[in-house]
Design an enzyme around this catalytic site. Structure first.
Site, PDB file in Angstrom:
ATOM      1  N   THR A 222      -7.378  81.445 -76.362  1.00 27.80           N
ATOM      2  CA  THR A 222      -6.450  80.505 -77.001  1.00 27.80           C
ATOM      3  C   THR A 222      -5.018  80.926 -76.685  1.00 27.80           C
ATOM      4  O   THR A 222      -4.723  82.117 -76.640  1.00 27.80           O
ATOM      5  CB  THR A 222      -6.672  80.514 -78.531  1.00 27.80           C
ATOM      6  OG1 THR A 222      -7.990  80.020 -78.783  1.00 27.80           O
ATOM      7  CG2 THR A 222      -5.656  79.632 -79.260  1.00 27.80           C
TER       8      THR A 222
ATOM      9  N   SER B 205      -0.956  79.916 -74.707  1.00 28.13           N
ATOM     10  CA  SER B 205      -0.333  79.290 -73.536  1.00 28.13           C
ATOM     11  C   SER B 205      -0.811  79.916 -72.218  1.00 28.13           C
ATOM     12  O   SER B 205      -0.752  79.264 -71.177  1.00 28.13           O
ATOM     13  CB  SER B 205       1.190  79.378 -73.642  1.00 28.13           C
ATOM     14  OG  SER B 205       1.597  80.728 -73.688  1.00 28.13           O
ATOM     15  N   THR B 206      -1.288  81.160 -72.241  1.00 24.52           N
ATOM     16  CA  THR B 206      -1.803  81.782 -71.009  1.00 24.52           C
ATOM     17  C   THR B 206      -3.265  81.394 -70.800  1.00 24.52           C
ATOM     18  O   THR B 206      -3.655  81.007 -69.684  1.00 24.52           O
ATOM     19  CB  THR B 206      -1.661  83.318 -71.067  1.00 24.52           C
ATOM     20  OG1 THR B 206      -0.410  83.649 -71.670  1.00 24.52           O
ATOM     21  CG2 THR B 206      -1.729  83.929 -69.677  1.00 24.52           C
TER      22      THR B 206
ATOM     23  N   ASP C   3      -8.737  85.594 -72.026  1.00 22.54           N
ATOM     24  CA  ASP C   3      -7.888  85.355 -73.195  1.00 22.54           C
ATOM     25  C   ASP C   3      -6.526  86.013 -72.970  1.00 22.54           C
ATOM     26  O   ASP C   3      -6.390  86.911 -72.126  1.00 22.54           O
ATOM     27  CB  ASP C   3      -8.575  85.927 -74.456  1.00 22.54           C
ATOM     28  CG  ASP C   3      -8.081  85.268 -75.734  1.00 22.54           C
ATOM     29  OD1 ASP C   3      -7.130  84.454 -75.682  1.00 22.54           O
ATOM     30  OD2 ASP C   3      -8.652  85.559 -76.800  1.00 22.54           O
ATOM     31  N   GLY C   4      -5.561  85.579 -73.737  1.00 23.19           N
ATOM     32  CA  GLY C   4      -4.220  86.148 -73.651  1.00 23.19           C
ATOM     33  C   GLY C   4      -4.058  87.292 -74.646  1.00 23.19           C
ATOM     34  O   GLY C   4      -5.011  87.716 -75.306  1.00 23.19           O
TER      35      GLY C   4
ATOM     36  N   ASP D  81      -0.677  89.196 -77.239  1.00 23.09           N
ATOM     37  CA  ASP D  81       0.744  89.221 -77.624  1.00 23.09           C
ATOM     38  C   ASP D  81       1.409  90.492 -77.128  1.00 23.09           C
ATOM     39  O   ASP D  81       2.605  90.490 -76.826  1.00 23.09           O
ATOM     40  CB  ASP D  81       0.870  89.095 -79.140  1.00 23.09           C
ATOM     41  CG  ASP D  81       0.291  87.766 -79.598  1.00 23.09           C
ATOM     42  OD1 ASP D  81       0.821  86.729 -79.170  1.00 23.09           O
ATOM     43  OD2 ASP D  81      -0.716  87.767 -80.321  1.00 23.09           O
TER      44      ASP D  81
ATOM     45  N   LYS E 120      -3.300  90.802 -80.824  1.00 29.15           N
ATOM     46  CA  LYS E 120      -3.565  89.380 -80.626  1.00 29.15           C
ATOM     47  C   LYS E 120      -3.428  88.651 -81.955  1.00 29.15           C
ATOM     48  O   LYS E 120      -3.395  89.255 -83.001  1.00 29.15           O
ATOM     49  CB  LYS E 120      -4.983  89.166 -80.071  1.00 29.15           C
ATOM     50  CG  LYS E 120      -5.079  89.550 -78.584  1.00 29.15           C
ATOM     51  CD  LYS E 120      -6.437  89.238 -77.985  1.00 29.15           C
ATOM     52  CE  LYS E 120      -6.941  87.861 -78.185  1.00 29.15           C
ATOM     53  NZ  LYS E 120      -6.032  86.784 -77.769  1.00 29.15           N
ATOM     54  N   GLY E 121      -3.365  87.333 -81.853  1.00 28.98           N
ATOM     55  CA  GLY E 121      -3.323  86.526 -83.074  1.00 28.98           C
ATOM     56  C   GLY E 121      -2.049  85.732 -83.251  1.00 28.98           C
ATOM     57  O   GLY E 121      -1.898  85.010 -84.238  1.00 28.98           O
TER      58      GLY E 121
ATOM     59  N   GLU F 237     -11.434  84.884 -81.828  1.00 31.32           N
ATOM     60  CA  GLU F 237     -11.210  85.636 -80.583  1.00 31.32           C
ATOM     61  C   GLU F 237     -11.882  87.003 -80.647  1.00 31.32           C
ATOM     62  O   GLU F 237     -12.477  87.457 -79.669  1.00 31.32           O
ATOM     63  CB  GLU F 237      -9.702  85.811 -80.340  1.00 31.32           C
ATOM     64  CG  GLU F 237      -9.019  84.523 -79.923  1.00 31.32           C
ATOM     65  CD  GLU F 237      -7.514  84.635 -79.828  1.00 31.32           C
ATOM     66  OE1 GLU F 237      -6.917  83.830 -79.102  1.00 31.32           O
ATOM     67  OE2 GLU F 237      -6.918  85.504 -80.484  1.00 31.32           O
TER      68      GLU F 237
END
Ligand code: 5RP
Length: 225
Positions: free
Chosen positions: A30, A32-33, A85-86, A88, A98-99, A107
């Site tokens: 989930t 933008s990446t 997955d991307g 942060d 993440k999150g 995720e």
């Protein structure tokens, strides 16, 4: 966001999609990446790649459906072959926060079932120590004051996430507390403490879950594994 970082996300996603093989069960991240990875996967599916996918959010599920990517229920599988997955933040030893997109619970479940968890990121996500990005923590709404107080006793300053002035609700119906712990010197120690808080559903420290990070870097990609 600068145009360069968007390009880096695209390069990382394109490179990562080369890892896909026929007949795999694929986790769809989930954000933008991950968006660019799902677009690449959609293209490969339209060219005949045979996969079944499990999305980490309602948003990614909608995108996958639009692109014609076949989906399956997570409860019908005992593993996932590969997930894109991307993150942060990530460190060179593959620890993540993440999150930021609010999907950390699904995720983390999907990452835990995945053999090859591939993180894709632009170069702004690489850090020496986790914690500049406030740690997202998912809590059940009924327990948020209690959890905020427990986080404070661990040195974390939490804020309930809002979107357009309205409390953000996750796909599982929970709140997110974005929590500032400062730079996190001992992520595994903090994770152990967080795991003991009743009412805290999950936190965004993804430790020892990534197989590799593919990072866009200008017009090239760098892999950490
Ligand atoms: C969503 C996530 C995302 O992977 C993370 O927020 C990175 O997002 P983006 O690729 O948009 O920077 O953890 O819950």
């Amino acid at each position: 966001m600068s145009k360069n970082l968007i390009k880096e996300k695209e390069y990382a996603a394109k490179e990562a999609s080369k890892l896909l093989k026929d007949n795999q069960i694929v986790g769809l991240g989930t954000g933008s990446t991950a968006y660019y990875a799902i677009i690449e996967i959609g293209k490969l599916v339209s060219q005949g790649l045979n996969i079944r996918a499990i999305p980490t959010s309602e948003e990614s599920m909608e995108l996958a459906k639009k692109l014609g990517i076949p989906l399956i229920d997570i409860n019908t599988v005992d593993h996932i072959d590969i997930t894109f997955d991307g993150a942060d933040e990530f460190t060179s030893d593959l620890q993540l926060i993440k999150g930021g997109g609010g999907a950390l619970l699904r995720e983390k479940i999907i990452a835990s079932l995945t053999m090859d968890n591939i993180i894709i990121a632009d170069s702004s996500k690489k850090v020496a120590l986790l914690g500049k990005f406030t740690l997202p923590i998912e809590v059940i709404p009924m327990a948020y004051q209690y959890v905020l107080a427990r986080l404070q006793s661990l040195g974390g300053k939490g804020t309930i996430r809002k979107k357009d002035d309205v409390t953000f609700i996750t796909d599982e119906g929970n709140y997110i507390i974005d929590t500032d712990f400062g730079l996190i010197e001992n992520p595994s120690g903090l994770a152990l403490e967080l795991n003991q808080i009743v009412g805290l559903v999950e936190h965004g420290l993804f430790l020892n879950l990534a197989k590799k990070v593919i990072m866009g870097n200008g017009e090239t990609v760098v892999t950490f594994d």
